[in-house]
Motif scaffolding. Structure first.
Motif, PDB file in Angstrom:
ATOM      1  N   ILE A  71       0.343   1.598  -8.664  1.00 32.99           N
ATOM      2  CA  ILE A  71      -0.552   2.642  -8.156  1.00 32.99           C
ATOM      3  C   ILE A  71      -0.172   3.115  -6.748  1.00 32.99           C
ATOM      4  O   ILE A  71      -0.069   4.329  -6.510  1.00 32.99           O
ATOM      5  CB  ILE A  71      -2.014   2.166  -8.229  1.00 32.99           C
ATOM      6  CG1 ILE A  71      -2.431   2.006  -9.699  1.00 32.99           C
ATOM      7  CG2 ILE A  71      -2.945   3.136  -7.505  1.00 32.99           C
ATOM      8  CD1 ILE A  71      -3.788   1.392  -9.915  1.00 32.99           C
TER       9      ILE A  71
ATOM     10  N   THR B 283       0.857  -1.181   0.000  1.00 32.20           N
ATOM     11  CA  THR B 283       0.000   0.000   0.000  1.00 32.20           C
ATOM     12  C   THR B 283       0.895   1.233   0.000  1.00 32.20           C
ATOM     13  O   THR B 283       2.104   1.135   0.225  1.00 32.20           O
ATOM     14  CB  THR B 283      -0.901   0.028   1.248  1.00 32.20           C
ATOM     15  OG1 THR B 283      -0.058   0.130   2.416  1.00 32.20           O
ATOM     16  CG2 THR B 283      -1.744  -1.236   1.351  1.00 32.20           C
TER      17      THR B 283
ATOM     18  N   LYS C   1      -2.052  -2.906  -9.408  1.00 29.24           N
ATOM     19  CA  LYS C   1      -2.667  -2.677  -8.099  1.00 29.24           C
ATOM     20  C   LYS C   1      -1.643  -2.630  -6.974  1.00 29.24           C
ATOM     21  O   LYS C   1      -1.772  -1.825  -6.047  1.00 29.24           O
ATOM     22  CB  LYS C   1      -3.701  -3.773  -7.821  1.00 29.24           C
ATOM     23  CG  LYS C   1      -4.444  -3.602  -6.515  1.00 29.24           C
ATOM     24  CD  LYS C   1      -5.488  -4.676  -6.333  1.00 29.24           C
ATOM     25  CE  LYS C   1      -6.239  -4.500  -5.004  1.00 29.24           C
ATOM     26  NZ  LYS C   1      -7.239  -5.563  -4.809  1.00 29.24           N
ATOM     27  N   SER C   2      -0.607  -3.481  -7.040  1.00 25.03           N
ATOM     28  CA  SER C   2       0.347  -3.599  -5.937  1.00 25.03           C
ATOM     29  C   SER C   2       1.680  -2.912  -6.193  1.00 25.03           C
ATOM     30  O   SER C   2       2.306  -2.407  -5.246  1.00 25.03           O
ATOM     31  CB  SER C   2       0.616  -5.082  -5.634  1.00 25.03           C
ATOM     32  OG  SER C   2      -0.534  -5.708  -5.122  1.00 25.03           O
TER      33      SER C   2
ATOM     34  N   SER D 207       2.116  -6.027 -11.390  1.00 22.89           N
ATOM     35  CA  SER D 207       0.788  -5.729 -10.862  1.00 22.89           C
ATOM     36  C   SER D 207       0.567  -4.224 -10.759  1.00 22.89           C
ATOM     37  O   SER D 207       1.259  -3.536 -10.001  1.00 22.89           O
ATOM     38  CB  SER D 207       0.615  -6.364  -9.480  1.00 22.89           C
ATOM     39  OG  SER D 207      -0.583  -5.909  -8.870  1.00 22.89           O
TER      40      SER D 207
ATOM     41  N   GLU E  40      -5.605  -8.899  -8.497  1.00 19.71           N
ATOM     42  CA  GLU E  40      -4.568  -7.892  -8.728  1.00 19.71           C
ATOM     43  C   GLU E  40      -4.909  -6.974  -9.904  1.00 19.71           C
ATOM     44  O   GLU E  40      -4.112  -6.144 -10.299  1.00 19.71           O
ATOM     45  CB  GLU E  40      -3.213  -8.560  -8.990  1.00 19.71           C
ATOM     46  CG  GLU E  40      -2.599  -9.216  -7.769  1.00 19.71           C
ATOM     47  CD  GLU E  40      -2.116  -8.221  -6.729  1.00 19.71           C
ATOM     48  OE1 GLU E  40      -1.971  -7.029  -7.054  1.00 19.71           O
ATOM     49  OE2 GLU E  40      -1.893  -8.631  -5.571  1.00 19.71           O
ATOM     50  N   HIS E  41      -6.104  -7.132 -10.471  1.00 25.43           N
ATOM     51  CA  HIS E  41      -6.477  -6.306 -11.614  1.00 25.43           C
ATOM     52  C   HIS E  41      -6.741  -4.855 -11.196  1.00 25.43           C
ATOM     53  O   HIS E  41      -7.292  -4.591 -10.122  1.00 25.43           O
ATOM     54  CB  HIS E  41      -7.734  -6.868 -12.285  1.00 25.43           C
ATOM     55  CG  HIS E  41      -7.475  -8.107 -13.075  1.00 25.43           C
ATOM     56  ND1 HIS E  41      -8.478  -8.903 -13.597  1.00 25.43           N
ATOM     57  CD2 HIS E  41      -6.312  -8.715 -13.433  1.00 25.43           C
ATOM     58  CE1 HIS E  41      -7.957  -9.934 -14.232  1.00 25.43           C
ATOM     59  NE2 HIS E  41      -6.646  -9.836 -14.149  1.00 25.43           N
ATOM     60  N   ALA E  42      -6.332  -3.931 -12.033  1.00 25.47           N
ATOM     61  CA  ALA E  42      -6.582  -2.499 -11.823  1.00 25.47           C
ATOM     62  C   ALA E  42      -6.424  -1.790 -13.153  1.00 25.47           C
ATOM     63  O   ALA E  42      -5.785  -2.308 -14.078  1.00 25.47           O
ATOM     64  CB  ALA E  42      -5.633  -1.908 -10.781  1.00 25.47           C
TER      65      ALA E  42
END
Length: 233
Positions: free
Chosen positions: A183, A153, A179-180, A177, A204-206
């Motif tokens: 972003i 995060t 997401k990880s 990823s 893990e999709h974003a």
């Protein structure tokens, strides 16, 4: 003198293969339980269990195995035979022992950047399993710091930057990823480089932050040194 750049790498499916072992094990799980539920239902219930259990078991093989066992009990209405539970546990042991295979471009990128930039490994998952994979990869000596975290995060990245004295605007995080690996790093003030892998875990999709000025995408990790060189100038 400006601080030298820090390049942090994700591990699984950025440096070496990982997701394909989860996919093949999931296929074996579906075959094992096909007398109790259809394939689509099994996959749906397993994904729901994984999502539900992330906060309890974290990321990695062990949590995946526990989610498979939970799903097997659920879809069979607690009638799943003990032999099937034993087979699921055996699948997990196989996953924890799978050989490490580096992805294309990894050695080229790490070798070119080693010494020129400060290299770090930032990965989430089970501590023992990630330590094993790093040791077997042959890349361990290239990294000046290794961080194995429970989740990725923006506050986690900010803490890593602060702990290692890294200026976020001179830090690049590289991973498969969005997401990880991308972003939350952008949110923490760093640069996020997305190197897509052939498959991505559903959780893990974003959406790619295409308009963000510190977002970059590479289809080939071997091109990373050239990208870092451009950032340095």
């Amino acid at each position: 003198m400006p601080q030298r750049w820090t390049v942090a790498f994700d591990a699984d499916d950025t440096l070496w293969h990982n997701e394909r072992f989860f996919r093949s094990t999931q296929a074996r799980f579906v075959d094992l339980l096909r007398d109790h539920a259809g394939e689509d239902h099994l996959r749906e219930r397993l994904l729901a269990a994984e999502r539900r259990n992330l906060g309890r078991y974290g990321f990695g093989v062990k949590g995946f195995v526990l989610s498979m066992i939970e799903t097997a009990i659920e879809v069979s209405e607690a009638r799943v035979p003990s032999a099937a539970i034993g087979e699921i546990m055996a699948m997990g042991r196989e996953m924890l022992a799978h050989p490490i295979e580096l992805l294309p471009g990894v050695e080229t990128a790490v070798t070119a950047l080693s010494g020129r930039a400060r290299l770090m490994l930032v990965t989430k998952g089970d501590l023992l399993d990630q330590e094993r994979k790093l040791a077997q990869s042959g890349l361990g000596d290239a990294f000046e710091a290794v961080e194995i975290v429970s989740d990725k995060t923006a506050p986690v990245y900010a803490g890593i930057f602060a702990r290692h004295g890294v200026a976020p605007d001179r830090a690049v995080m590289v991973g498969n990823s969005l997401k990880s690996d991308v972003i939350p790093v952008l949110e923490a003030g760093g640069w996020g480089v997305h190197v897509p892998f052939e498959t991505t875990w559903e959780l893990e999709h974003a959406e790619p932050p295409l308009s963000h000025p510190r977002f970059r995408r590479l289809d080939d990790l071997a091109r990373l040194p050239a990208l870092v060189e451009k950032l340095e100038t």
